[in-house]
Write a protein that holds these residues in place. Structure first.
Motif, PDB file in Angstrom:
ATOM      1  N   GLY A 110      -6.355 -15.153   2.300  1.00 20.48           N
ATOM      2  CA  GLY A 110      -4.827 -16.353   1.750  1.00 20.48           C
ATOM      3  C   GLY A 110      -4.257 -15.185   1.208  1.00 20.48           C
ATOM      4  N   ASP A 111      -2.989 -15.523   0.711  1.00 19.69           N
ATOM      5  CA  ASP A 111      -2.284 -14.860  -0.022  1.00 19.69           C
ATOM      6  C   ASP A 111      -2.100 -13.604  -0.506  1.00 19.69           C
ATOM      7  N   PRO A 112      -1.906 -12.629  -0.166  1.00 20.11           N
ATOM      8  CA  PRO A 112      -1.907 -11.092  -0.140  1.00 20.11           C
ATOM      9  C   PRO A 112      -1.081 -11.287  -2.075  1.00 20.11           C
ATOM     10  N   GLU A 113      -1.965 -10.583  -2.801  1.00 19.00           N
ATOM     11  CA  GLU A 113      -1.495 -10.303  -3.973  1.00 19.00           C
ATOM     12  C   GLU A 113      -1.009  -8.812  -4.590  1.00 19.00           C
ATOM     13  N   GLU A 114       0.069  -8.622  -5.011  1.00 17.68           N
ATOM     14  CA  GLU A 114      -0.163  -7.255  -5.733  1.00 17.68           C
ATOM     15  C   GLU A 114      -1.279  -6.229  -5.954  1.00 17.68           C
ATOM     16  N   ASP A 115      -2.310  -6.987  -7.462  1.00 16.75           N
ATOM     17  CA  ASP A 115      -2.767  -6.421  -7.819  1.00 16.75           C
ATOM     18  C   ASP A 115      -4.128  -5.778  -7.423  1.00 16.75           C
ATOM     19  N   GLU A 116      -4.167  -7.532  -6.532  1.00 20.43           N
ATOM     20  CA  GLU A 116      -5.791  -6.836  -5.442  1.00 20.43           C
ATOM     21  C   GLU A 116      -5.357  -5.345  -4.408  1.00 20.43           C
ATOM     22  N   ILE A 117      -3.666  -5.201  -3.690  1.00 16.42           N
ATOM     23  CA  ILE A 117      -3.960  -4.192  -3.174  1.00 16.42           C
ATOM     24  C   ILE A 117      -3.457  -2.764  -4.037  1.00 16.42           C
ATOM     25  N   TYR A 118      -2.767  -3.204  -5.056  1.00 17.97           N
ATOM     26  CA  TYR A 118      -3.076  -1.643  -6.147  1.00 17.97           C
ATOM     27  C   TYR A 118      -4.537  -1.047  -6.204  1.00 17.97           C
ATOM     28  N   GLU A 119      -5.547  -2.445  -6.447  1.00 17.30           N
ATOM     29  CA  GLU A 119      -6.359  -1.845  -6.972  1.00 17.30           C
ATOM     30  C   GLU A 119      -7.052  -1.332  -5.614  1.00 17.30           C
ATOM     31  N   TRP A 120      -7.184  -1.534  -5.060  1.00 20.16           N
ATOM     32  CA  TRP A 120      -8.240  -1.199  -3.766  1.00 20.16           C
ATOM     33  C   TRP A 120      -7.592   0.168  -3.021  1.00 20.16           C
ATOM     34  N   THR A 121      -6.246   0.690  -3.506  1.00 20.22           N
ATOM     35  CA  THR A 121      -5.456   1.653  -3.066  1.00 20.22           C
ATOM     36  C   THR A 121      -5.737   3.029  -3.884  1.00 20.22           C
ATOM     37  N   ILE A 123       0.996  -1.594   0.296  1.00 21.17           N
ATOM     38  CA  ILE A 123       0.250  -0.421  -0.041  1.00 21.17           C
ATOM     39  C   ILE A 123       0.544   1.066  -0.411  1.00 21.17           C
ATOM     40  N   LYS A 124       2.066   1.104   1.211  1.00 22.43           N
ATOM     41  CA  LYS A 124       3.004   2.276   0.979  1.00 22.43           C
ATOM     42  C   LYS A 124       3.373   2.720  -0.543  1.00 22.43           C
ATOM     43  N   LEU A 136     -14.682   6.622   7.552  1.00 22.05           N
ATOM     44  CA  LEU A 136     -14.119   5.394   6.690  1.00 22.05           C
ATOM     45  C   LEU A 136     -14.080   5.440   4.800  1.00 22.05           C
ATOM     46  N   VAL A 137     -13.192   5.953   4.996  1.00 22.45           N
ATOM     47  CA  VAL A 137     -13.301   6.504   3.306  1.00 22.45           C
ATOM     48  C   VAL A 137     -13.705   5.688   2.544  1.00 22.45           C
ATOM     49  N   PHE A 138     -13.612   4.526   2.792  1.00 23.55           N
ATOM     50  CA  PHE A 138     -13.766   3.609   1.476  1.00 23.55           C
ATOM     51  C   PHE A 138     -13.816   2.005   2.271  1.00 23.55           C
ATOM     52  N   ASP A 139     -14.356   0.801   1.445  1.00 24.64           N
ATOM     53  CA  ASP A 139     -14.562  -0.382   1.856  1.00 24.64           C
ATOM     54  C   ASP A 139     -13.624  -1.015   2.543  1.00 24.64           C
ATOM     55  N   ALA A 140     -13.550  -1.551   3.812  1.00 25.83           N
ATOM     56  CA  ALA A 140     -11.893  -2.108   4.235  1.00 25.83           C
ATOM     57  C   ALA A 140     -11.020  -3.179   3.245  1.00 25.83           C
ATOM     58  N   LEU A 141     -10.007  -3.642   3.204  1.00 26.72           N
ATOM     59  CA  LEU A 141      -9.743  -4.285   2.312  1.00 26.72           C
ATOM     60  C   LEU A 141      -9.304  -5.276   2.740  1.00 26.72           C
ATOM     61  N   LYS A 142      -9.886  -6.843   2.380  1.00 24.04           N
ATOM     62  CA  LYS A 142      -9.727  -7.617   3.536  1.00 24.04           C
ATOM     63  C   LYS A 142      -9.305  -9.209   2.780  1.00 24.04           C
TER      64      LYS A 142
END
Ligand SMILES: Cc1cc2nc3c(=O)[nH]c(=O)nc-3n(C[C@H](O)[C@H](O)[C@H](O)COP(=O)(O)O)c2cc1C
Length: 147
Positions: free
Chosen positions: A129-140, A22-23, A120-126
């Motif tokens: 299993g193992d975190p994947e970059e693409d999912e994290i980038y999209e949420w961010t 996320i950073k 809370l500005v946005f739905d939480a990222l849940k």
């Protein structure tokens, strides 16, 4: 430049990886970001001025929701008269949907922040299993657009 604070608790490194990813994405979008393991900080950090506060915690326990163990003290200290009025938050965490309370810790912390007046500005990222970059980038990306 906008600034963001990320505080996370992680036992096996999944939520830590998510926090660092996320950073990275925030920094690509001209944010200055402070990432702190919850073991190295306390709720007083939330009194400092940031444009956005991101809290990340994995979920443990079987029959009931348990916060990641390092995060417990931080969560309890939120009850000590802190106001989060006027502050923007987003939550994230790793879990496993085979458990009854999938990412229950994320919901617990979100409820607490809401009760203390935080926004809370946005739905939480849940993450299941193992975190994947693409999912994290999209949420961010969604979070950045929502701030
Ligand atoms: C004993 C045990 C209990 C767990 N309980 C839950 C749970 O109640 N809900 C959930 O979503 N995940 C649960 N998990 C899955 C972890 O949250 C998941 O492995 C997560 O990726 C750990 O993240 P971390 O490495 O950041 O600590 C549990 C895992 C273990 C080993």
């Amino acid at each position: 430049m906008n600034n963001a604070l990320i505080v996370y608790g992680s036992t096996t490194g999944n939520t830590e990886f998510t926090a660092e990813t996320i950073k990275e994405y925030f920094e690509k979008n001209d944010y200055s970001v402070t990432v702190l393991n919850v073991t190295d900080t306390g709720v007083d950090e939330l009194k400092k001025e940031y444009d956005l506060y991101l809290l990340g915690c994995s979920t443990w326990g079987d029959d009931e929701i348990e916060l990641q163990e390092d995060f417990t003290g931080f969560y309890e200290n939120l009850n000590k008269g802190l106001s989060l009025e006027g502050k923007n938050f987003a939550m994230f965490g790793c879990g496993d949907s085979s458990y009854e309370y999938f990412c229950g810790a994320v919901d617990m912390i979100a409820d607490k922040v809401d009760a203390l007046g935080g926004t809370l500005v946005f739905d939480a990222l849940k993450i299941d299993g193992d975190p994947e970059e693409d999912e994290i980038y999209e949420w961010t990306r969604g979070v950045i657009n929502a701030v």
